[in-house]
Design a protein around this motif. Structure first.
Motif, mmCIF file in Angstrom:
data_model
loop_
_atom_site.group_PDB
_atom_site.id
_atom_site.type_symbol
_atom_site.label_atom_id
_atom_site.label_comp_id
_atom_site.label_asym_id
_atom_site.label_seq_id
_atom_site.Cartn_x
_atom_site.Cartn_y
_atom_site.Cartn_z
ATOM 1 N N GLU A 633 0.839 -1.202 0.000
ATOM 2 C CA GLU A 633 0.000 0.000 0.000
ATOM 3 C C GLU A 633 0.870 1.247 0.000
ATOM 4 O OE1 GLU A 633 -2.986 0.099 2.948
ATOM 5 O OE2 GLU A 633 -3.642 -1.969 2.627
ATOM 6 N N GLY A 634 0.337 2.301 -0.605
ATOM 7 C CA GLY A 634 1.002 3.598 -0.561
ATOM 8 C C GLY A 634 2.066 3.823 -1.608
ATOM 9 N N VAL A 635 2.264 2.882 -2.529
ATOM 10 C CA VAL A 635 3.272 3.061 -3.574
ATOM 11 C C VAL A 635 2.763 4.070 -4.609
ATOM 12 C CG1 VAL A 635 4.532 1.931 -5.436
ATOM 13 C CG2 VAL A 635 4.189 0.744 -3.269
ATOM 14 N N ASP A 636 3.625 5.000 -4.993
ATOM 15 C CA ASP A 636 3.268 5.972 -6.024
ATOM 16 C C ASP A 636 3.330 5.276 -7.385
ATOM 17 O OD1 ASP A 636 2.818 8.121 -7.646
ATOM 18 O OD2 ASP A 636 4.688 9.173 -7.172
ATOM 19 N N LEU A 637 2.177 5.077 -7.991
ATOM 20 C CA LEU A 637 2.121 4.366 -9.265
ATOM 21 C C LEU A 637 2.319 5.271 -10.469
ATOM 22 C CD1 LEU A 637 -0.854 1.905 -8.608
ATOM 23 C CD2 LEU A 637 1.594 1.471 -8.406
ATOM 24 N N LEU A 638 2.362 6.594 -10.248
ATOM 25 C CA LEU A 638 2.479 7.519 -11.382
ATOM 26 C C LEU A 638 3.698 7.236 -12.261
ATOM 27 C CD1 LEU A 638 1.706 9.967 -13.069
ATOM 28 C CD2 LEU A 638 2.817 11.434 -11.351
ATOM 29 N N PRO A 639 4.913 7.117 -11.692
ATOM 30 C CA PRO A 639 6.048 6.876 -12.594
ATOM 31 C C PRO A 639 5.971 5.535 -13.314
ATOM 32 C CG PRO A 639 6.729 6.716 -10.289
ATOM 33 C CD PRO A 639 5.354 7.286 -10.291
ATOM 34 N N LEU A 640 5.354 4.524 -12.677
ATOM 35 C CA LEU A 640 5.250 3.209 -13.294
ATOM 36 C C LEU A 640 4.239 3.221 -14.439
ATOM 37 C CD1 LEU A 640 5.252 1.056 -10.036
ATOM 38 C CD2 LEU A 640 7.183 1.536 -11.543
ATOM 39 N N ILE A 641 3.025 3.676 -14.124
ATOM 40 C CA ILE A 641 1.991 3.735 -15.157
ATOM 41 C C ILE A 641 2.338 4.793 -16.207
ATOM 42 C CG2 ILE A 641 -0.422 4.366 -15.582
ATOM 43 C CD1 ILE A 641 -0.073 1.555 -14.515
ATOM 44 N N GLY A 642 3.009 5.847 -15.776
ATOM 45 C CA GLY A 642 3.413 6.888 -16.719
ATOM 46 C C GLY A 642 4.358 6.348 -17.780
ATOM 47 N N THR A 643 5.296 5.508 -17.377
ATOM 48 C CA THR A 643 6.219 4.909 -18.335
ATOM 49 C C THR A 643 5.490 3.956 -19.268
ATOM 50 O OG1 THR A 643 8.032 5.070 -16.743
ATOM 51 C CG2 THR A 643 8.323 3.552 -18.585
ATOM 52 N N ALA A 644 4.603 3.122 -18.697
ATOM 53 C CA ALA A 644 3.825 2.194 -19.535
ATOM 54 C C ALA A 644 2.991 2.965 -20.550
ATOM 55 C CB ALA A 644 2.923 1.329 -18.651
ATOM 56 N N SER A 645 2.361 4.037 -20.086
ATOM 57 C CA SER A 645 1.523 4.847 -20.970
ATOM 58 C C SER A 645 2.342 5.480 -22.093
ATOM 59 C CB SER A 645 0.830 5.939 -20.149
ATOM 60 O OG SER A 645 0.058 6.782 -20.976
ATOM 61 N N LEU A 646 3.531 5.974 -21.760
ATOM 62 C CA LEU A 646 4.378 6.606 -22.768
ATOM 63 C C LEU A 646 4.813 5.588 -23.824
ATOM 64 C CD1 LEU A 646 5.836 9.227 -23.611
ATOM 65 C CD2 LEU A 646 7.808 8.443 -22.267
ATOM 66 N N ASN A 647 5.168 4.369 -23.379
ATOM 67 C CA ASN A 647 5.585 3.329 -24.329
ATOM 68 C C ASN A 647 4.479 3.028 -25.341
ATOM 69 O OD1 ASN A 647 8.029 3.113 -23.037
ATOM 70 N ND2 ASN A 647 7.534 1.228 -21.946
ATOM 71 N N LEU A 648 3.238 2.940 -24.851
ATOM 72 C CA LEU A 648 2.126 2.615 -25.734
ATOM 73 C C LEU A 648 1.715 3.820 -26.588
ATOM 74 C CD1 LEU A 648 -0.182 0.384 -23.508
ATOM 75 C CD2 LEU A 648 1.795 -0.239 -24.864
ATOM 76 N N ALA A 649 1.696 5.001 -25.985
ATOM 77 C CA ALA A 649 1.231 6.192 -26.699
ATOM 78 C C ALA A 649 2.200 6.629 -27.783
ATOM 79 C CB ALA A 649 1.010 7.344 -25.720
ATOM 80 N N THR A 650 3.473 6.253 -27.647
ATOM 81 C CA THR A 650 4.460 6.595 -28.673
ATOM 82 C C THR A 650 4.798 5.399 -29.553
ATOM 83 O OG1 THR A 650 6.255 6.162 -27.098
ATOM 84 C CG2 THR A 650 5.490 8.442 -27.310
ATOM 85 N N ALA A 651 4.049 4.304 -29.379
ATOM 86 C CA ALA A 651 4.243 3.088 -30.191
ATOM 87 C C ALA A 651 5.689 2.619 -30.153
ATOM 88 C CB ALA A 651 3.784 3.328 -31.631
ATOM 89 N N ARG A 652 6.282 2.577 -28.949
ATOM 90 C CA ARG A 652 7.665 2.141 -28.818
ATOM 91 C C ARG A 652 7.809 0.694 -29.283
ATOM 92 N NH1 ARG A 652 11.151 4.400 -24.986
ATOM 93 N NH2 ARG A 652 12.663 2.862 -25.788
ATOM 94 N N VAL A 653 8.816 0.448 -30.082
ATOM 95 C CA VAL A 653 9.142 -0.905 -30.531
ATOM 96 C C VAL A 653 10.564 -1.220 -30.090
ATOM 97 C CG1 VAL A 653 9.475 -2.433 -32.504
ATOM 98 C CG2 VAL A 653 7.592 -0.789 -32.514
ATOM 99 N N ALA A 654 10.731 -2.287 -29.355
ATOM 100 C CA ALA A 654 12.060 -2.695 -28.928
ATOM 101 C C ALA A 654 12.886 -3.066 -30.147
ATOM 102 C CB ALA A 654 11.968 -3.877 -27.974
#
Length: 791
Positions: A633-654
């Protein structure tokens, strides 16, 4: 199996040397990269310790910035240490392999060998990366104790991406040394071809002939550069690149050097004059127009446009569209035989050039059998692996029809090699015969068919399918194949391995069949790529006809099937390779584990067609980014979900399997295989290992939602990207929907939600975007042009 070579030294930090070092480091080999001390920095060690290693240091820095990337991941560069020939030869003493990659000058190489001899350990392999100098000549002067451990290991540039590794032995090279080098090369993912000690060995001898032949025929026939490249890609079926684009990639200076070496060394070659470099090409090299590495060669990039050299003016101009009836009629023919037959018999400028060039190349390759390599198989593989050709010369000849083309050659007055005529006279009709399991080739030395040797580590689905008893079930989209030892394979075989309802029906069948009769499931195929996502054509038709219920059923079918796969009672291992995009990435991410090929280009790229991942892709990203903290409990999820969101929103391809781990498309403990031929076998062993070590399916978890406040924060970031002209309004619409899904919808931070909640959000967002005109425009553009539209 652990490689017998754990440490290496590369002598020479030029393009090839730094590329070899990067590839070795990517394979986990600690590597010492050495080069000269610049004359201007002699004596500066005390004042500037880095000055004496500047050449190697700058080469490593350049390799890290190279595009396409030379490293699987930048962090691998930590395995490379740099130095110079004056101060650091002592560090070579623990190297199992020493690769020389300095300038192609025999005297310089021999002098360097003499210098390093005191520091080469007794059981180390000494190799030269020469592209064509005689190994017998290089062997002169080497100590008698070293000559048995000396051979050529000729890598092709760029080392990471070109599969070919030519091995050429010297007069005294021991068989066990050759076998050790071969085994190591295969570990590195290379395709091994054994060449003979002839100028430029196998691939360059044939490849440079083909290039120079095209160049001479172009000039004689008044063709343009872009025409010749278009003809080559048409005949090759989109495989590889045309001769001039290949020259630019390799470097005009390298091409001129190799061609000149052939001309100077091949006094007895019946077509020696083909290797003579025209003055106008020599002038380009003199002017520093060497190709991609200098920004201009036969082509030049100007902004977003690729210009082409005009042979009359010497300046660069926009490329002209190359259109001939033969090219237009065959552009959608993927089967080699009908395509080549149509092109070589076409009575237009394209058809005449293709036949003239191709027929010369085939006859030249046939005359080289026995001289540069022992068999036709080696020459075919060298051309496929060294020049990215779809077919080697003898495979091409089979596609044309050997008897028919020989008759045509005779009518043209072209000399046909006698052994080809002998094969036909004996009743042979092709150079290769049999199916994938019984493949044979015509052996020139014995004038008989020989079985094609198969690597026992290469588990081939095509071979298994030759025995119908191995095919458990099949429909139009996929098959279930018995891999043996209790392992079932799900093979997708639609066009481009796209996903549709028939594939998901077989996913369900795979789980049911495996839970009854097998220990584990592997997902893989023998095609060109793991998969390219959903069937966009079917989706577009559904959108145009407003079949919303049908589209929703398709989304729910995919979700249900992949969740069924995710929680099967037997372990599931995916074997992704090459393009693993959108729905194919979701399929791989549904597995318990992945065994990925090093060259895996993986990403959830649905935004490119105006959509969001809706086949569990968003759910999987929530799992990958927040699963480890779901019980805290209490973990700040913003940086985690923010990174996931950026990867998908910018169509990142490894750009590699290693990078796919950092982007969370692969898990940290997923496996990586360097050799594509060994991938399915590795995946099978991984799956059976899991099955036989107490596998238990996990319980469907709950995940903590980031909540609406995090979604609003992400939305503000999206707004900033729109204001900065980094994203369009439609991009923003999709990105905000992604944020809404990934944050768990309209809930407060920390709320524990079951997986179905995310699946519902995926489906809702997907359906809403299907109703957008700009999404339909993106789908249509992708289908028509095979690239995204950013509207």
């Amino acid at each position: 199996m652990r490689p017998s070579i754990e440490r290496a030294t590369v002598l020479g930090a030029g393009v090839m040397g730094s590329g070899i070092a990067a590839h070795l480091a990517g394979a986990g080999i600690r590597t010492l990269l050495l080069d000269i001390v610049l004359p201007a920095t002699q004596g500066q060690a005390a004042a500037d310790p880095g000055a004496r290693t500047r050449v190697a240091d700058q080469a490593l820095a350049k390799a890290l910035k190279a595009r396409p990337a030379l490293f699987y991941e930048p962090d691998a560069a930590r395995l490379i240490s740099t130095g110079n020939f004056d101060d650091h030869l002592e560090q070579m003493r623990d190297s199992d392999l020493v690769v020389e990659a300095v300038v192609e000058n025999l005297q310089l190489k021999q002098a360097l060998f003499e210098r390093i001899m005191p520091f080469v350990k007794d059981d180390a392999i000494l190799a030269s990366n020469t592209s064509g100098l005689s190994i017998a000549a290089m062997s002169d002067g080497l100590p008698a104790s070293v000559q048995p451990r000396f051979l050529v290991m000729h890598f092709f540039n760029p080392v990471r991406y070109m599969r070919l590794l030519e091995l050429v032995t010297g007069p005294k090279t021991e068989p066990q040394v050759l076998e050790r080098a071969r085994s190591f090369g295969e570990f590195l993912g290379k395709g091994i071809v054994l060449g003979k000690d002839t100028p430029n060995f196998v691939a360059n001898r044939i490849g440079i002939y083909n290039m120079m032949q095209a160049l001479h025929l172009m000039k004689a026939g008044g063709y343009a550069i872009e025409e010749i490249d278009r003809f080559a890609t048409a005949a090759g079926g989109r495989g590889g690149a045309g001769p001039f684009k290949t020259c630019d990639l390799v470097g005009l200076d390298t091409i001129v050097h190799v061609s000149t070496n052939c001309y100077d060394s091949l006094a007895g070659d019946e077509e020696r004059d083909v290797f003579k470099v025209p003055d106008w090409v020599t002038d380009l090299v003199r002017q520093g127009r060497l190709g991609r590495k200098t920004g201009a060669g036969f082509y030049k990039k100007s902004g977003k446009e690729i210009l082409v050299l005009d042979l009359d003016s010497g300046d660069y101009r926009p490329q002209r569209k190359v259109s001939y009836p033969s090219l237009d009629k065959t552009k959608n023919l993927e089967e080699a035989r009908p395509r080549l037959q149509a092109l070589t018999h076409a009575d237009d400028r394209a058809g005449r050039f293709i036949w003239d060039s191709l027929s010369r190349n085939l006859c030249y390759a046939a005359r080289r059998v026995g001289e540069i390599a022992d068999d036709i198989v080696s020459i075919d593989r060298a051309m496929r692996w060294g020049f990215n050709a779809q077919l080697g010369p003898f495979e091409t000849w089979d596609a044309l029809g050997v008897a028919e083309s020989v008759e045509r050659l005779r009518r043209d007055g072209r000399a046909v090699p006698s052994w080809v005529s002998d094969m036909l006279a004996q009743g042979g009709t092709s150079f290769y015969s049999g199916d994938a399991a019984t493949r044979t080739y015509f052996d020139v030395s014995t004038k008989s068919s020989k079985p094609l040797a198969r690597d026992p580590r290469h588990l081939s689905i095509d071979v298994l399918k030759c025995d119908s008893s191995n095919v458990i079930k099949r429909n139009m989209g996929a098959s279930l194949i018995d891999l043996g030892d209790g392992c079932l394979c799900l093979e997708v075989h639609t066009k481009m391995n796209s996903l549709d309802s028939t594939v998901f029906e077989m996913v369900d069948s795979a789980v049911e069949e495996a839970e009854r009769n097998f220990e584990a499931i592997v997902m893989g195929n023998d095609g060109a790529a793991f998969g390219a996502g959903a069937n966009l054509f079917v989706l577009m038709a559904g959108i145009q006809q407003k079949q919303w219920d049908q589209i929703e059923r398709a989304v729910r079918q995919m979700q249900t099937s992949l969740q069924k796969l995710r929680y099967a009672s037997v372990p599931v291992v995916a074997a992704p390779f090459q393009f693993t995009l959108a729905g194919a990435a979701e399929l791989a991410m549904a597995a318990d584990a992945c065994q990925a090929h090093a060259e895996t280009y993986m990403g959830l790229v649905e935004i490119g067609v105006g959509l969001v991942p809706a086949g569990t892709g968003c759910l999987r990203m929530v799992e990958r980014f927040t699963g480890d903290v779901r019980n805290i409990e209490g973990v700040d999820l913003l940086p985690l979900i923010g990174t996931a969101s950026l990867n998908l929103a910018t169509a990142r391809v490894a750009t590699s399997a290693a990078e796919a781990k950092s982007l969370r498309f692969l898990r940290p403990d997923d496996g990586i295989t360097l050799n594509r031929d060994h991938l399915l076998q590795h995946a099978k062993q991984r799956a059976l290992g899991m099955a036989r070590s107490g596998y238990r399916p996990q319980r469907p978890p709950q995940f903590r939602a980031a909540g609406v406040d995090v979604a609003k924060t992400l939305s503000a970031r999206v707004w900033g990207m729109v204001e900065g002209a980094w994203a369009s309004d439609h991009d923003a619409l999709i990105a905000n929907k992604l944020a809404h899904i990934l944050c768990g919808g309209d809930v407060n931070a920390g709320a524990l939600l079951p997986e179905q909640a995310w699946l519902d959000l995926e489906c809702e967002a997907f359906l809403s975007l299907c109703g957008e005109e700009k999404t339909l425009a993106r789908i249509q553009h992708m289908l028509m042009h095979n690239k995204p539209l950013r509207n």
